[in-house]
Write a protein that holds these residues in place. Structure first.
Motif, PDB file in Angstrom:
ATOM      1  N   THR A  21      55.899 -27.102  64.425  1.00 55.94           N
ATOM      2  CA  THR A  21      56.899 -26.114  64.003  1.00 55.94           C
ATOM      3  C   THR A  21      58.310 -26.552  64.368  1.00 55.94           C
ATOM      4  O   THR A  21      59.202 -26.563  63.520  1.00 55.94           O
ATOM      5  N   ALA A  22      58.513 -26.905  65.609  1.00 53.23           N
ATOM      6  CA  ALA A  22      59.859 -27.225  66.099  1.00 53.23           C
ATOM      7  C   ALA A  22      60.450 -28.463  65.441  1.00 53.23           C
ATOM      8  O   ALA A  22      61.673 -28.592  65.339  1.00 53.23           O
ATOM      9  N   LYS A  23      59.606 -29.377  64.977  1.00 56.58           N
ATOM     10  CA  LYS A  23      60.141 -30.601  64.372  1.00 56.58           C
ATOM     11  C   LYS A  23      60.964 -30.303  63.121  1.00 56.58           C
ATOM     12  O   LYS A  23      61.872 -31.065  62.776  1.00 56.58           O
ATOM     13  N   SER A  24      60.687 -29.186  62.453  1.00 52.66           N
ATOM     14  CA  SER A  24      61.456 -28.832  61.254  1.00 52.66           C
ATOM     15  C   SER A  24      62.914 -28.549  61.597  1.00 52.66           C
ATOM     16  O   SER A  24      63.809 -28.789  60.784  1.00 52.66           O
ATOM     17  N   VAL A  25      63.148 -28.048  62.808  1.00 57.54           N
ATOM     18  CA  VAL A  25      64.514 -27.773  63.254  1.00 57.54           C
ATOM     19  C   VAL A  25      65.286 -29.079  63.432  1.00 57.54           C
ATOM     20  O   VAL A  25      66.435 -29.209  62.987  1.00 57.54           O
ATOM     21  N   ILE A  26      64.659 -30.058  64.087  1.00 55.81           N
ATOM     22  CA  ILE A  26      65.303 -31.366  64.275  1.00 55.81           C
ATOM     23  C   ILE A  26      65.544 -32.035  62.930  1.00 55.81           C
ATOM     24  O   ILE A  26      66.612 -32.611  62.688  1.00 55.81           O
ATOM     25  N   GLN A  27      64.582 -31.968  62.036  1.00 57.69           N
ATOM     26  CA  GLN A  27      64.729 -32.588  60.724  1.00 57.69           C
ATOM     27  C   GLN A  27      65.862 -31.935  59.939  1.00 57.69           C
ATOM     28  O   GLN A  27      66.569 -32.614  59.185  1.00 57.69           O
ATOM     29  N   THR A  28      66.060 -30.638  60.112  1.00 55.99           N
ATOM     30  CA  THR A  28      67.166 -29.954  59.441  1.00 55.99           C
ATOM     31  C   THR A  28      68.503 -30.452  59.982  1.00 55.99           C
ATOM     32  O   THR A  28      69.473 -30.599  59.231  1.00 55.99           O
ATOM     33  N   CYS A  29      68.554 -30.725  61.280  1.00 57.56           N
ATOM     34  CA  CYS A  29      69.768 -31.326  61.858  1.00 57.56           C
ATOM     35  C   CYS A  29      70.037 -32.684  61.209  1.00 57.56           C
ATOM     36  O   CYS A  29      71.185 -32.999  60.851  1.00 57.56           O
ATOM     37  N   PHE A  30      68.990 -33.495  61.067  1.00 53.08           N
ATOM     38  CA  PHE A  30      69.142 -34.802  60.431  1.00 53.08           C
ATOM     39  C   PHE A  30      69.656 -34.671  58.998  1.00 53.08           C
ATOM     40  O   PHE A  30      70.444 -35.498  58.535  1.00 53.08           O
ATOM     41  N   ASP A  31      69.220 -33.631  58.311  1.00 50.30           N
ATOM     42  CA  ASP A  31      69.613 -33.438  56.914  1.00 50.30           C
ATOM     43  C   ASP A  31      71.039 -32.920  56.761  1.00 50.30           C
ATOM     44  O   ASP A  31      71.730 -33.268  55.799  1.00 50.30           O
ATOM     45  N   CYS A  32      71.472 -32.089  57.718  1.00 53.07           N
ATOM     46  CA  CYS A  32      72.737 -31.365  57.552  1.00 53.07           C
ATOM     47  C   CYS A  32      73.920 -31.957  58.318  1.00 53.07           C
ATOM     48  O   CYS A  32      75.071 -31.747  57.935  1.00 53.07           O
ATOM     49  N   PHE A  33      73.650 -32.670  59.405  1.00 53.16           N
ATOM     50  CA  PHE A  33      74.732 -33.195  60.232  1.00 53.16           C
ATOM     51  C   PHE A  33      74.835 -34.709  60.106  1.00 53.16           C
ATOM     52  O   PHE A  33      73.906 -35.375  59.661  1.00 53.16           O
ATOM     53  N   LEU A  34      75.982 -35.247  60.528  1.00 49.09           N
ATOM     54  CA  LEU A  34      76.181 -36.700  60.547  1.00 49.09           C
ATOM     55  C   LEU A  34      76.470 -37.163  61.973  1.00 49.09           C
ATOM     56  O   LEU A  34      75.577 -37.534  62.709  1.00 49.09           O
ATOM     57  N   GLN A  35      77.733 -37.154  62.358  1.00 47.16           N
ATOM     58  CA  GLN A  35      78.117 -37.618  63.692  1.00 47.16           C
ATOM     59  C   GLN A  35      77.409 -36.868  64.821  1.00 47.16           C
ATOM     60  O   GLN A  35      76.978 -37.486  65.801  1.00 47.16           O
ATOM     61  N   PRO A  36      77.256 -35.538  64.718  1.00 49.65           N
ATOM     62  CA  PRO A  36      76.575 -34.820  65.810  1.00 49.65           C
ATOM     63  C   PRO A  36      75.142 -35.279  66.055  1.00 49.65           C
ATOM     64  O   PRO A  36      74.593 -35.017  67.128  1.00 49.65           O
ATOM     65  N   ASN A  37      74.542 -35.960  65.079  1.00 51.12           N
ATOM     66  CA  ASN A  37      73.159 -36.407  65.244  1.00 51.12           C
ATOM     67  C   ASN A  37      73.022 -37.620  66.159  1.00 51.12           C
ATOM     68  O   ASN A  37      71.904 -37.974  66.541  1.00 51.12           O
ATOM     69  N   LYS A  38      74.122 -38.250  66.499  1.00 50.14           N
ATOM     70  CA  LYS A  38      74.045 -39.454  67.326  1.00 50.14           C
ATOM     71  C   LYS A  38      73.340 -39.189  68.652  1.00 50.14           C
ATOM     72  O   LYS A  38      72.603 -40.039  69.156  1.00 50.14           O
ATOM     73  N   VAL A  39      73.559 -38.015  69.214  1.00 48.14           N
ATOM     74  CA  VAL A  39      72.906 -37.685  70.481  1.00 48.14           C
ATOM     75  C   VAL A  39      71.394 -37.565  70.290  1.00 48.14           C
ATOM     76  O   VAL A  39      70.615 -37.880  71.208  1.00 48.14           O
ATOM     77  N   LEU A  40      70.963 -37.140  69.104  1.00 48.59           N
ATOM     78  CA  LEU A  40      69.530 -37.083  68.798  1.00 48.59           C
ATOM     79  C   LEU A  40      68.978 -38.474  68.520  1.00 48.59           C
ATOM     80  O   LEU A  40      67.844 -38.788  68.906  1.00 48.59           O
ATOM     81  N   TYR A  41      69.768 -39.308  67.858  1.00 43.85           N
ATOM     82  CA  TYR A  41      69.333 -40.679  67.572  1.00 43.85           C
ATOM     83  C   TYR A  41      69.070 -41.441  68.866  1.00 43.85           C
ATOM     84  O   TYR A  41      68.113 -42.229  68.961  1.00 43.85           O
ATOM     85  N   GLU A  42      69.915 -41.217  69.867  1.00 36.68           N
ATOM     86  CA  GLU A  42      69.739 -41.899  71.148  1.00 36.68           C
ATOM     87  C   GLU A  42      68.408 -41.514  71.788  1.00 36.68           C
ATOM     88  O   GLU A  42      67.717 -42.359  72.381  1.00 36.68           O
ATOM     89  N   GLN A  43      68.050 -40.247  71.663  1.00 39.13           N
ATOM     90  CA  GLN A  43      66.772 -39.802  72.202  1.00 39.13           C
ATOM     91  C   GLN A  43      65.602 -40.402  71.416  1.00 39.13           C
ATOM     92  O   GLN A  43      64.552 -40.721  71.980  1.00 39.13           O
ATOM     93  N   ALA A  44      65.785 -40.557  70.103  1.00 42.14           N
ATOM     94  CA  ALA A  44      64.739 -41.155  69.265  1.00 42.14           C
ATOM     95  C   ALA A  44      64.497 -42.604  69.663  1.00 42.14           C
ATOM     96  O   ALA A  44      63.349 -43.066  69.714  1.00 42.14           O
TER      97      ALA A  44
END
Length: 438
Positions: free
Chosen positions: A227-250
């Motif tokens: 369930t929660a992965k859909s929230v992260i995927q929506t961030c990937f779809d909607c944001f650009l620069q703010p996703n860098k902090v998520l990319y680092e975790q990936a």
């Protein structure tokens, strides 16, 4: 008391004889129209400066009730009150405001009004800024429970869709005050859907960054949850620069994600979307541990995804080189055989390395030809060498299998390979293919 549709046309005479109050969100509304804090110590509202003047926002009258975020979608009479109002209608929408009496087990009051969600739906449909401001004030501090409620989460999403930019700011700032509750909401179906709706409307980089920073603290847990992965995927779809902090975790957790049943799917979806310098770092990190992942029941899917990327010859070479000496072993596994096939399809280098290792390994061609999974690798080897015109390689593979025709003819998988061997031999003798030397 269940009013008929026609009752909405009649304004009931309010009962002014008794004093009463209603609780909703962080506020208590009294019968005289005054709005007070329900809990003076509530952290969500620091002082009374946010309260509207009497009659300014709510146009309140006895018997007409604003919406509530209380449990079970209900408004509750204050426990000290014995007042039960008559049916009324909204001065805003002219619709019946409440339709029932059941207040549920959370109140000591045996009966009281129940909110009619159609009133909220109509109000939100109109999208009047004043009405929206009223709702925002009422629901302040109560958005997170609203987001996760099965019945009321739809109201939250409609509210978010109706908000203007400055109104949306109030919601975002409110829900982000409790970061752990915000994260927890992502793990339930209604909460995740509500958060996704909110994310799609967020446009300010500062707010987007605040959201991704919060999710980055529980990135692995969220990416491995259905369930929660859909929230992260929506961030990937909607944001650009703010996703860098998520990319680092990936990048940090890519190996853990790859070995998880849900995480491997999440990681493959990210591989398709990630960009910039973080993309190269992520792909190289996965390639570096591809040998281990190739033998894993879930990790092999991520390696297959890596090998399927177009215009990435360096990555496919890294994977193939990392598998040297283990091709035959890997070919006899269900997921591993798919990885080997992808290696051959990714590049000529991958095809040559795989076929040569099979040829030079004693009895490997015969062993794989009769194996439940390995026979597919042999079939793919014949097909790819024929289609790419690699004469010498195809000829060597045929010669290594020729001595084992009798053994191959005794197994189902072996018979299938013999068919490919026969076709390859015939094509070679008739010289129907255009061969090329390496």
């Amino acid at each position: 008391m269940n009013p008929s549709p026609s009752s909405s046309m009649d304004n009931p005479t309010p009962n002014h004889a008794q004093s009463f109050s209603l609780r909703f969100g962080n506020f208590k509304m009294c019968s005289d129209g005054n709005l007070e804090l329900a809990a003076p110590t509530a952290t969500a509202v620091a002082d009374k400066s946010c309260l509207p003047e009497q009659g300014l926002e709510f146009d309140y009258k006895p018997g007409v009730f604003p919406p509530s975020t209380s449990k079970n979608n209900q408004l509750f009479l204050d426990q000290d009150s014995n007042f039960v109002p008559d049916n009324g209608f909204s001065s805003i929408t002219n619709n019946v405001v409440y339709t029932g009496c059941d207040v549920g087990s959370t109140s000591n009051v045996e009966s009281g009004p129940q909110i009619d969600l159609s009133w909220l739906q109509e109000l939100l449909k109109r999208g009047d800024p004043v009405d929206i401001n009223m709702l925002l004030l009422i629901m302040q501090g109560s958005y997170l429970p609203l987001m996760t409620d099965q019945a009321l989460s739809s109201v939250f999403k409609k509210l978010v869709g109706s908000c203007r930019s400055n109104q949306l700011d109030l919601i975002v700032e409110d829900v982000l005050l409790s970061s752990q509750s915000f994260i927890n909401a992502a793990f339930c179906k209604q909460g995740a859907s509500s958060i996704c709706k909110l994310i799609k409307r967020v446009k300010k980089p500062s707010q987007a960054l605040a959201i991704t920073q919060i999710f980055s603290t529980q990135f692995l847990a969220m990416m491995t949850d259905d369930t929660a992965k859909s929230v992260i995927q929506t961030c990937f779809d909607c944001f650009l620069q703010p996703n860098k902090v998520l990319y680092e975790q990936a990048i940090l957790y890519c190996q853990d994600l790859a070995k998880d049943k849900v995480g491997c799917i999440s990681l493959n979806e990210l591989i398709e979307k990630i960009s910039g310098g973080e993309r190269l770092r992520l792909l190289n990190t996965i390639a570096a541990c591809s040998a281990e992942l190739s033998f894993h029941e879930y990790g092999n899917y991520v390696v297959q995804c890596l090998l399927s990327l177009r215009n990435e010859p360096t990555l496919s070479s890294l994977v193939v080189l990392g598998l040297r000496g283990r091709i035959v072993e890997l070919s006899q596994q269900r997921g591993g055989s798919h990885v080997v096939e992808k290696c051959m399809m990714a590049s000529d280098l991958g095809l040559v390395y795989v076929v040569k290792e099979i040829i030079i390994t004693p009895q490997a061609p015969m062993l794989l030809a009769q194996d439940l999974y390995g026979n597919y690798v042999i079939q793919k080897a014949f097909k790819e060498t024929k289609e790419r015109g690699l004469e010498r390689l195809c000829e060597l593979l045929m010669k290594t299998l020729e001595p084992y025709r009798r053994e191959l003819n005794q197994t189902k998988c072996g018979k299938i390979v013999l068919g490919f061997l026969k076709d390859a031999t015939t094509a070679y003798k008739k010289n129907t293919l255009v061969w090329r030397r390496l």
